[in-house]
Every structure is written in structure tokens, then in C-alpha cells.
Design a protein around this motif. Structure first.
Motif, PDB file in Angstrom:
ATOM      1  N   UNK A   1       1.332  -1.255  -0.034  1.00 44.50           N
ATOM      2  CA  UNK A   1       0.439   0.203   0.350  1.00 44.50           C
ATOM      3  C   UNK A   1       0.768   1.119   0.162  1.00 44.50           C
ATOM      4  N   UNK A   2       0.959   2.246  -1.155  1.00 42.70           N
ATOM      5  CA  UNK A   2       1.164   3.377  -1.080  1.00 42.70           C
ATOM      6  C   UNK A   2       1.471   4.259   0.264  1.00 42.70           C
ATOM      7  N   UNK A   3       0.087   4.199   0.562  1.00 41.29           N
ATOM      8  CA  UNK A   3       0.121   5.134   1.692  1.00 41.29           C
ATOM      9  C   UNK A   3       1.123   3.802   3.324  1.00 41.29           C
ATOM     10  N   UNK A   4       1.303   2.866   3.139  1.00 36.74           N
ATOM     11  CA  UNK A   4       1.691   1.925   4.043  1.00 36.74           C
ATOM     12  C   UNK A   4       3.436   2.313   4.006  1.00 36.74           C
ATOM     13  N   UNK A   5       3.386   1.924   2.595  1.00 36.68           N
ATOM     14  CA  UNK A   5       5.311   2.815   2.457  1.00 36.68           C
ATOM     15  C   UNK A   5       5.688   3.876   2.841  1.00 36.68           C
ATOM     16  N   UNK A   6       4.718   5.173   3.375  1.00 37.42           N
ATOM     17  CA  UNK A   6       4.739   6.558   3.354  1.00 37.42           C
ATOM     18  C   UNK A   6       4.786   6.622   5.144  1.00 37.42           C
ATOM     19  N   UNK A   7       4.186   5.750   5.583  1.00 37.32           N
ATOM     20  CA  UNK A   7       4.493   5.843   6.897  1.00 37.32           C
ATOM     21  C   UNK A   7       5.921   5.243   7.400  1.00 37.32           C
ATOM     22  N   UNK A   8       6.055   4.192   6.837  1.00 40.62           N
ATOM     23  CA  UNK A   8       7.506   3.391   7.632  1.00 40.62           C
ATOM     24  C   UNK A   8       8.324   4.105   6.596  1.00 40.62           C
ATOM     25  N   UNK A   9       8.247   4.990   5.575  1.00 45.28           N
ATOM     26  CA  UNK A   9       9.411   5.751   5.566  1.00 45.28           C
ATOM     27  C   UNK A   9       9.333   7.052   7.132  1.00 45.28           C
ATOM     28  N   UNK A  10       8.745   7.186   7.342  1.00 46.77           N
ATOM     29  CA  UNK A  10       8.273   8.143   8.699  1.00 46.77           C
ATOM     30  C   UNK A  10       8.865   7.944  10.369  1.00 46.77           C
ATOM     31  N   UNK A  11       8.699   6.231   9.418  1.00 41.06           N
ATOM     32  CA  UNK A  11       8.891   5.374  11.378  1.00 41.06           C
ATOM     33  C   UNK A  11      10.008   5.817  11.291  1.00 41.06           C
ATOM     34  N   UNK A  12      10.913   5.012   9.550  1.00 38.45           N
ATOM     35  CA  UNK A  12      12.783   4.739  10.249  1.00 38.45           C
ATOM     36  C   UNK A  12      13.075   6.059  10.350  1.00 38.45           C
ATOM     37  N   UNK A  13      12.976   7.414   9.154  1.00 31.81           N
ATOM     38  CA  UNK A  13      13.442   8.548   9.389  1.00 31.81           C
ATOM     39  C   UNK A  13      13.121   8.648  11.242  1.00 31.81           C
ATOM     40  N   UNK A  14      12.355   8.983  12.051  1.00 30.09           N
ATOM     41  CA  UNK A  14      12.127   8.791  12.722  1.00 30.09           C
ATOM     42  C   UNK A  14      12.651   8.281  14.034  1.00 30.09           C
ATOM     43  N   UNK A  15      13.155   6.880  13.695  1.00 29.56           N
ATOM     44  CA  UNK A  15      13.469   6.345  14.180  1.00 29.56           C
ATOM     45  C   UNK A  15      15.106   6.498  14.713  1.00 29.56           C
ATOM     46  N   UNK A  16      15.518   6.764  13.560  1.00 31.72           N
ATOM     47  CA  UNK A  16      16.875   7.298  13.408  1.00 31.72           C
ATOM     48  C   UNK A  16      17.232   8.318  14.063  1.00 31.72           C
ATOM     49  N   UNK A  17      15.895   9.826  14.124  1.00 34.92           N
ATOM     50  CA  UNK A  17      16.339  10.924  14.848  1.00 34.92           C
ATOM     51  C   UNK A  17      16.370  10.897  16.596  1.00 34.92           C
ATOM     52  N   UNK A  18      15.328  10.042  16.630  1.00 31.52           N
ATOM     53  CA  UNK A  18      14.653   9.935  18.238  1.00 31.52           C
ATOM     54  C   UNK A  18      16.196   9.016  18.695  1.00 31.52           C
ATOM     55  N   UNK A  19      16.600   7.947  17.826  1.00 28.61           N
ATOM     56  CA  UNK A  19      17.812   7.250  18.726  1.00 28.61           C
ATOM     57  C   UNK A  19      19.508   7.798  18.725  1.00 28.61           C
ATOM     58  N   UNK A  20      19.476   8.524  18.001  1.00 27.17           N
ATOM     59  CA  UNK A  20      20.405   9.094  17.421  1.00 27.17           C
ATOM     60  C   UNK A  20      20.135  10.738  18.112  1.00 27.17           C
ATOM     61  N   UNK A  21      19.117  11.700  18.533  1.00 23.05           N
ATOM     62  CA  UNK A  21      19.605  12.968  19.246  1.00 23.05           C
ATOM     63  C   UNK A  21      18.876  13.129  20.247  1.00 23.05           C
ATOM     64  N   UNK A  22      18.052  11.987  20.886  1.00 18.85           N
ATOM     65  CA  UNK A  22      16.481  11.974  21.594  1.00 18.85           C
ATOM     66  C   UNK A  22      15.235  13.364  21.448  1.00 18.85           C
ATOM     67  N   UNK A  23      14.643  12.368  22.433  1.00 14.49           N
ATOM     68  CA  UNK A  23      13.066  12.322  21.563  1.00 14.49           C
ATOM     69  C   UNK A  23      12.581  14.366  22.006  1.00 14.49           C
ATOM     70  N   UNK A  24      13.390  14.738  22.651  1.00 12.57           N
ATOM     71  CA  UNK A  24      13.012  16.373  22.613  1.00 12.57           C
ATOM     72  C   UNK A  24      13.853  17.235  21.410  1.00 12.57           C
ATOM     73  N   UNK A  25      14.623  16.782  21.228  1.00 10.15           N
ATOM     74  CA  UNK A  25      15.051  17.706  19.515  1.00 10.15           C
ATOM     75  C   UNK A  25      15.302  17.446  18.676  1.00 10.15           C
ATOM     76  N   UNK A  26      14.777  16.264  18.781  1.00 15.25           N
ATOM     77  CA  UNK A  26      13.360  15.514  17.703  1.00 15.25           C
ATOM     78  C   UNK A  26      12.259  16.817  17.235  1.00 15.25           C
ATOM     79  N   UNK A  27      12.323  17.036  16.058  1.00 10.48           N
ATOM     80  CA  UNK A  27      11.080  18.085  15.753  1.00 10.48           C
ATOM     81  C   UNK A  27      10.177  17.338  14.318  1.00 10.48           C
ATOM     82  N   UNK A  28       9.038  17.601  14.675  1.00 10.86           N
ATOM     83  CA  UNK A  28       8.186  17.416  13.759  1.00 10.86           C
ATOM     84  C   UNK A  28       9.000  17.789  12.178  1.00 10.86           C
ATOM     85  N   UNK A  29       9.238  19.303  12.479  1.00 14.13           N
ATOM     86  CA  UNK A  29       9.491  19.553  10.984  1.00 14.13           C
ATOM     87  C   UNK A  29      10.944  18.726  10.610  1.00 14.13           C
ATOM     88  N   UNK A  30      11.598  18.299  11.471  1.00 15.03           N
ATOM     89  CA  UNK A  30      12.956  18.256  10.693  1.00 15.03           C
ATOM     90  C   UNK A  30      12.737  16.411  10.011  1.00 15.03           C
TER      91      UNK A  30
END
Length: 226
Positions: A13-42
Motif C-alpha cells: 500500500x503506497x500509504x503504508x510505505x509512506x508511513x514506514x518511511x516516516x517511522x524509519x526517519x523518526x527512529x534514526x532521529x529519536x535514537x540519535x539525538x533524543x526525543x526532545x531535540x527531534x522536531x516534527x519539522x525535521x
């Protein structure tokens, strides 16, 4: 649509692939710089999506964090479900599931996730609830299933298996895991750690059976000399 429902959609599902991409990026950011420093804009910038697409899938940054935790839990924990469904003596089943939990929670991404929640739960209390609801509940469910089966076979109990599972995890997993998260021990499940785990399981089962600790082994002790 809930985060869990979003994750359950077909990868085709294209929508599911887009969801996966957002989660992939968020996982890298959350684990890399933390929750507070990760903004939705980034997140939306790095994922190459619009804010409208983001909010169509996640109501907030906390909702996205839940998606990251669910993804990690779904990826790592199926093997525990298999252990809980296997047959064998309860002591052996508990050893296998506890050792597997220690192996999973000793992974770098799991350690990083735990450190994020520990560091930021004061400012973002919802993080603790997310971790308990979507990750810790999987481990609790596996141990409860093993204990329920043991009660049904008459190996232990009867007892409150949910309370017993909480106690078991505190006795066998929480302490060693905390030492790893604090950097005081490495994440290897060594022979020494396994022996300590087995001793804790025997002590737990003695209590679950109503057996005074060591009574089953009393015959091995040499007679006292007067």
C-alpha cells in the motif's frame, strides 16, 4: 486511524510505505539525538513528506514515538511468542524467555530507547506509558502464558499469574538490564549471567510451588556433625 492500524497495513500500500518511511526517519532521529531535540519539522523534511501527510498518520510526536516502539517490538518479540507456545518444563521455558528478553533488550537500539525514556520521561511522561503499553506488555504476556500453562499442568500454583509474571521479570530481567543501560555491564549473556538467571528462576519457582527455598535439595547436604 490508530498507529497500530497504520502499521498493520500491507507494505504494498503506497500509504503504508509512506508511513514506514516516516517511522524509519523518526527512529534514526529519536535514537540519535533524543526525543526532545527531534522536531516534527525535521522529520517531515528528512522523510520528504508534507505536514499534512504526517498528521494524516500521526496525531503528535508522541503518537509517532509509539509507532517507533511498536515497530521495534513487532520486529524483535515474535520469537518470544514462539517460546511461550512451546512445551517443556516450566523452569526451562522461563529460562529461555528470560534469556531472550535480555538478548533483545541488550540490543543497541533497545538500550538507546530505554535511555531516551529515562532521560526525558520527566518532561514527557507519556513516553513511559508508551514503552509499557507497547513493549513491556509483550514480555509480560509471554511470561503470563508460560505460567498459566504451568498452573494448568499442576506444576505451580494456583496463583495470580499476572502478579507472578511482574515479580519474575523484576527478579530476573530488570536488574541485569538496568546495569546494561547504565553502562556498568556489557550486553553479552555470559555463562555466569545464565547461572545467576537459573538461580533466580529456581528461587522464584520455589515460591510459586510453596516450597521453602533449598528444601528440594536438602538431601544433597552432608549431615551435620555434633
Amino acid at each position: 486511524m490508530s498507529t497500530r492500524e497504520q502499521l498493520g497495513r500491507s507494505p504494498a500500500d503506497p500509504s503504508a510505505r509512506l508511513t514506514d518511511r516516516i517511522i524509519d526517519v523518526a527512529t534514526t532521529l529519536f535514537l540519535g539525538v533524543g526525543y526532545e531535540k527531534t522536531s516534527i519539522e525535521t522529520i517531515v523534511a528528512k522523510a520528504g513528506v508534507s505536514k499534512r501527510a504526517f498528521y494524516a498518520r500521526f496525531g503528535s510526536k508522541a503518537d509517532l514515538f509509539a509507532g517507533v516502539v511498536i515497530r521495534l517490538a513487532e520486529f524483535h518479540f515474535p520469537c518470544m511468542d514462539a517460546i511461550a507456545s512451546s512445551t517443556g518444563p516450566v523452569e526451562r521455558q522461563l529460562e529461555r524467555v528470560a534469556a531472550e528478553i535480555l538478548r533483545i533488550t541488550g540490543k543497541p537500539e533497545a538500550i538507546a530507547l530505554d535511555r531516551i525514556v529515562t532521560a526525558e520521561v520527566g518532561r514527557f511522561p507519556e513516553l513511559g506509558r508508551i514503552l509499557i503499553d507497547f513493549a513491556a506488555s509483550r514480555t509480560m504476556g509471554a511470561v503470563c502464558k508460560i505460567l498459566d500453562q504451568a498452573v494448568a499442568r499442576g506444576e505451580i500454583g494456583p496463583l495470580d499469574t499476572r502478579f507472578a509474571a511482574q515479580y519474575f521479570l523484576q527478579a530476573t530481567v530488570a536488574g541485569p538490564r538496568r546495569m546494561i543501560v547504565l553502562g556498568l555491564e556489557d550486553n553479552r549473556v555470559t555463562g555466569k549471567k545464565l547461572e545467576t538467571l537459573r538461580r533466580a528462576i529456581r528461587l522464584f519457582l520455589d515460591g510459586a510451588r510453596g516450597t521453602p527455598h533449598g528444601a528440594r535439595h536438602a538431601s544433597r547436604r552432608p549431615p551435620s556433625r555434633s
